[in-house]
Design a protein around this motif. Structure first.
Motif, PDB file in Angstrom:
ATOM      1  N   PHE A  24       0.840  -1.200   0.000  1.00 52.56           N
ATOM      2  CA  PHE A  24       0.000   0.000   0.000  1.00 52.56           C
ATOM      3  C   PHE A  24       0.877   1.252   0.000  1.00 52.56           C
ATOM      4  N   ALA A  27       2.533   1.737  -3.351  1.00 56.19           N
ATOM      5  CA  ALA A  27       1.611   2.264  -4.356  1.00 56.19           C
ATOM      6  C   ALA A  27       1.467   3.782  -4.202  1.00 56.19           C
ATOM      7  N   ARG A 149      -7.952   6.152  -5.176  1.00 59.25           N
ATOM      8  CA  ARG A 149      -6.940   5.124  -5.454  1.00 59.25           C
ATOM      9  C   ARG A 149      -6.448   4.478  -4.166  1.00 59.25           C
ATOM     10  N   GLN A 150      -6.269   5.283  -3.138  1.00 57.70           N
ATOM     11  CA  GLN A 150      -5.841   4.715  -1.856  1.00 57.70           C
ATOM     12  C   GLN A 150      -6.856   3.703  -1.341  1.00 57.70           C
ATOM     13  N   ASP A 153      -6.788   0.589  -3.534  1.00 59.28           N
ATOM     14  CA  ASP A 153      -5.609  -0.227  -3.205  1.00 59.28           C
ATOM     15  C   ASP A 153      -5.853  -1.019  -1.930  1.00 59.28           C
ATOM     16  N   THR A 156      -8.291  -3.860  -2.477  1.00 55.70           N
ATOM     17  CA  THR A 156      -7.630  -4.956  -3.193  1.00 55.70           C
ATOM     18  C   THR A 156      -6.732  -5.754  -2.256  1.00 55.70           C
ATOM     19  N   VAL A 167      -0.800  -4.404  -6.539  1.00 55.37           N
ATOM     20  CA  VAL A 167      -1.224  -3.032  -6.242  1.00 55.37           C
ATOM     21  C   VAL A 167      -0.095  -2.052  -6.531  1.00 55.37           C
ATOM     22  N   ARG A 170       0.541  -1.805 -10.350  1.00 57.07           N
ATOM     23  CA  ARG A 170      -0.496  -1.005 -11.010  1.00 57.07           C
ATOM     24  C   ARG A 170      -0.236   0.486 -10.787  1.00 57.07           C
ATOM     25  N   ALA A 171       0.124   0.857  -9.563  1.00 52.90           N
ATOM     26  CA  ALA A 171       0.411   2.271  -9.273  1.00 52.90           C
ATOM     27  C   ALA A 171       1.618   2.754 -10.048  1.00 52.90           C
TER      28      ALA A 171
END
Length: 177
Positions: A24, A27, A149-150, A153, A156, A167, A170-171
């Motif tokens: 996290f 990301a 987005r946070q 993430d 997910t 994650v 993807r970021a």
């Protein structure tokens, strides 16, 4: 409209494994790289990129990378540009992996939110910011996109079948696009 709520974020992150917490944070840090203010310093850019790449290796299961991350982190912690959001978020990723403390992931997220908030503040005229201005800033598209987005993430990562590194990857891809 989403708001940044560090206590709620911390509560959710504490329920995750250290690798998921670090994913996290990573990301958040990856999305911040286009905001870096040290782009004119190739050594700074290389150090931050190496920290992020090594953290990704650690999250992906390469435990041999932990010692390299520890070394890179020590250099980054002494860097004069550590106050920059992009560099600081990378430092929080390393701290998250090395300490296992979820607070570091929250601080990486905070840096992401703060960078977008400052960007939105430049759109507000005047010397003082009113409550109406604060609401306009919070509703600014880049602020809401980062907060969304946070949460995405985090959702997910809370799914037990998901690959931890997905994650962060993807970021990274989004930031490079």
């Amino acid at each position: 409209m989403r708001t940044f709520e560090s206590n709620k974020l911390l509560s959710r992150l504490r329920l995750l494994s250290p690798e998921r917490q670090a994913s996290f944070a990573l990301a958040c840090a990856e999305r911040l790289q286009p905001y870096r203010e040290f782009s004119d310093d190739p050594n700074a850019m290389m150090l931050v990129r190496n920290v992020l790449d090594t953290a990704f290796d650690c999250i992906s299961g390469n435990t041999a990378s932990l010692e390299r991350l520890r070394s890179l982190s020590a250099v980054l912690e002494e860097a004069p540009y550590l106050d920059d959001d992009a560099a600081a978020s990378a430092a929080y990723v390393a701290r998250c992996l090395l300490s296992g403390k979820a607070e570091n992931a929250v601080w990486a997220a905070q840096r992401g939110y703060d960078a977008r908030d400052r960007e939105a503040q430049t759109q507000v005229e005047g010397d003082t910011i009113t409550t109406a201005d604060e609401n306009r800033i919070l509703s600014y598209p880049s602020v809401q996109e980062e907060l969304e987005r946070q949460m995405s993430d985090l959702d997910t990562l809370e799914g037990s079948a998901n690959d931890v590194a997905t994650v962060a990857l993807r970021a990274r891809n989004d930031a490079n696009a």
